[in-house]
Design an enzyme around this catalytic site. Structure first.
Site, short mmCIF file in Angstrom:
data_model
loop_
_atom_site.label_atom_id
_atom_site.label_comp_id
_atom_site.label_asym_id
_atom_site.label_seq_id
_atom_site.Cartn_x
_atom_site.Cartn_y
_atom_site.Cartn_z
N ARG A 103 0.86 -1.15 0.02
CA ARG A 103 0.01 -0.09 -0.13
C ARG A 103 0.79 1.19 -0.05
O ARG A 103 1.67 1.23 1.12
CB ARG A 103 -0.87 -0.06 1.13
CG ARG A 103 -1.45 1.31 1.38
CD ARG A 103 -2.71 1.37 2.51
NE ARG A 103 -3.87 0.84 1.97
CZ ARG A 103 -4.92 0.80 2.50
NH1 ARG A 103 -5.25 1.55 3.53
NH2 ARG A 103 -6.34 0.05 2.04
N HIS A 130 -7.52 0.94 -6.20
CA HIS A 130 -7.77 0.33 -4.90
C HIS A 130 -8.62 -1.11 -5.46
O HIS A 130 -9.56 -1.48 -5.26
CB HIS A 130 -8.67 0.81 -4.19
CG HIS A 130 -8.43 0.30 -2.51
ND1 HIS A 130 -7.68 -0.61 -2.37
CD2 HIS A 130 -9.03 0.61 -1.43
CE1 HIS A 130 -7.80 -0.83 -1.01
NE2 HIS A 130 -8.84 -0.23 -0.32
N GLN A 133 -9.97 -3.94 -3.21
CA GLN A 133 -11.23 -3.48 -2.68
C GLN A 133 -12.52 -3.64 -3.50
O GLN A 133 -13.38 -4.33 -3.13
CB GLN A 133 -11.47 -2.05 -2.32
CG GLN A 133 -12.46 -1.40 -1.67
CD GLN A 133 -13.08 -1.81 -0.49
OE1 GLN A 133 -12.04 -1.55 0.75
NE2 GLN A 133 -14.08 -2.29 -0.02
N ASP A 220 -17.39 7.12 -1.27
CA ASP A 220 -16.06 6.81 -0.68
C ASP A 220 -15.61 8.32 0.03
O ASP A 220 -16.34 9.23 -0.50
CB ASP A 220 -15.03 6.55 -1.49
CG ASP A 220 -13.34 6.07 -0.99
OD1 ASP A 220 -13.42 6.06 0.06
OD2 ASP A 220 -12.38 6.38 -1.72
N CYS A 260 -16.50 1.67 1.35
CA CYS A 260 -15.31 0.85 1.42
C CYS A 260 -14.74 1.08 2.95
O CYS A 260 -13.98 0.30 3.32
CB CYS A 260 -14.38 1.09 0.35
SG CYS A 260 -13.79 2.71 0.42
N ARG A 288 -13.81 -8.41 2.23
CA ARG A 288 -12.28 -8.25 1.81
C ARG A 288 -11.62 -9.71 2.25
O ARG A 288 -10.59 -9.90 1.53
CB ARG A 288 -11.65 -7.15 2.70
CG ARG A 288 -12.14 -5.72 2.47
CD ARG A 288 -11.99 -5.31 0.90
NE ARG A 288 -10.48 -5.04 0.96
CZ ARG A 288 -9.62 -4.27 1.34
NH1 ARG A 288 -10.36 -3.06 1.94
NH2 ARG A 288 -8.30 -4.15 1.22
N1 NVA Z 1 -9.97 6.54 -1.01
C1 NVA Z 1 -9.48 6.42 0.05
C2 NVA Z 1 -9.87 4.96 0.18
C3 NVA Z 1 -9.61 4.48 1.72
C4 NVA Z 1 -9.73 2.91 1.89
C5 NVA Z 1 -8.04 6.95 0.30
O1 NVA Z 1 -7.37 6.42 -0.54
O2 NVA Z 1 -7.77 7.31 1.30
N1 CP Z 2 -11.29 -0.05 2.64
C1 CP Z 2 -9.86 0.05 3.11
O1 CP Z 2 -9.16 -0.25 2.42
O2 CP Z 2 -9.73 0.09 4.45
P1 CP Z 2 -8.27 0.36 5.15
O3 CP Z 2 -7.81 1.84 4.67
O4 CP Z 2 -8.53 0.30 6.66
O5 CP Z 2 -7.22 -0.89 4.77
#
Ligand code: NVA
Ligand code: CP
Length: 307
Positions: A103, A130, A133, A220, A260, A288
């Site tokens: 990540r 993502h 997800q 989101d 999500c 997930r």
């Molecule tokens: N769009 C959000 C998703 C979090 C799971 C982010 O990138 O922070």
């Molecule tokens: N939805 C998601 O990826 O959650 P986290 O940021 O907690 O991993």
């Protein structure tokens, strides 16, 4: 040849359907307590350069339940933070582990890691995508509403990593997707060009138009990780994109709302709408685990690489 999952379009429609079917099998096996440990003695490295609750928990628990082990690291705690090149980190980890989940911020980091690793690389979220997800969200939708081919899906909010991965999913599977974002916050331009291949894809800046008659509404956060300095501007730009009862009323009567998570109540979704769909949303979080177990099992099975 090893396979990577840096984005949804790394897999074929057939492979995606296989994973969704396999996720259902794995979920059921867990429910009835059948041990399913095809990844004994295998290790998944997990690199986190951004925060996570669900991705970390679901991957770590997932690999453990499949009989394997997780190694969790990040730039600050490893030599990556002191400038060790990614190409070296990739080759070192490849000598120890059987897959790497990362990540991070730039999609290029994942692509570079995949280029140098001799083991599969999985994108656990970048600024651009993502994919894990949305793969798991496809599973959740089909579990609740049946085959996605016959459904209308909407995404309302920021043209961020979630929006982009939803667009990739609609290109991959050809289902109906309408996306509503403010003009200044559109999804990735190159991806929008590619989405023209799906006649059932539509982009608008009107959230009401996007949710009209749909079966599923996705949203989101308005401020993704790394965008915190834009918070005030974004809250203004997105003010009319909140999933509230008025917007929901334009969708099908039995429409569901997905998020999500993490969710910011009374910003992208009202507290009332969130709580009404909390069972769906927390099933989405649960899935997930099952979806990614299917992904890990598939991507870490060496027979596949030899094919
Ligand atoms: N769009 C959000 C998703 C979090 C799971 C982010 O990138 O922070
Ligand atoms: N939805 C998601 O990826 O959650 P986290 O940021 O907690 O991993």
């Amino acid at each position: 040849m090893k396979r990577d999952f840096t984005k949804l379009l790394d897999i074929s429609a057939e492979e995606c359907r296989y994973l969704l079917k396999r996720a259902a099998f794995i979920k059921q096996a867990r429910k009835i307590g059948t041990p399913h440990k095809p990844l004994a003695e295998k290790t998944l490295a997990m690199i986190f350069e951004k925060a996570s609750t669900r991705t970390r928990a679901s991957f770590e628990i997932g690999i453990t339940e499949l009989g394997g082990h997780a190694l969790v690291t990040n730039a600050a705690e490893s030599q990556m933070g002191r400038g060790e090149p990614l190409c070296d980190t990739a080759r070192v980890l490849s000598r120890y582990v059987h897959a790497i989940m990362i990540r991070t911020f730039a999609q290029e980091t994942v692509d570079e890691l995949a280029r140098w690793s001799t083991v599969p690389v999985i994108n656990g979220l970048t600024d651009l995508y993502h994919p894990c997800q949305v793969l798991c969200d496809l599973f959740t939708i089909e579990e609740i509403k049946g085959p996605i081919d016959g459904l209308k899906i909407a995404y309302v909010g920021d043209g961020n990593n979630m929006a982009n991965s939803w667009i990739e999913a609609s290109i991959l599977l050809g289902f109906s997707l309408s996306v509503a974002t403010p003009d200044g916050y559109r999804p990735d331009r190159a991806l929008l060009e590619r989405a023209k291949s799906n006649p059932k894809f539509a982009l608008t800046n009107d959230p009401r138009e996007a949710v009209e008659g749909v079966d599923v509404i996705n949203t989101d956060v308005w401020v993704s990780m790394g965008m915190e300095q834009e918070k005030e501007d974004r809250q203004k730009a997105f003010a009319s994109y909140c999933i509230d009862d008025a917007l929901l009323g334009l969708a099908e009567k039995d429409a569901i709302v997905l998020h999500c998570l993490p969710a910011y109540r009374n910003q992208e979704i009202t507290d009332v709408v969130f709580e009404r769909f909390q069972d769906v949303i927390f099933s989405q979080a649960e899935n997930r685990l099952h979806g990614q177990k299917a992904l890990l099992e598939w991507i870490m099975t060496e027979e596949l690489w030899k094919a």
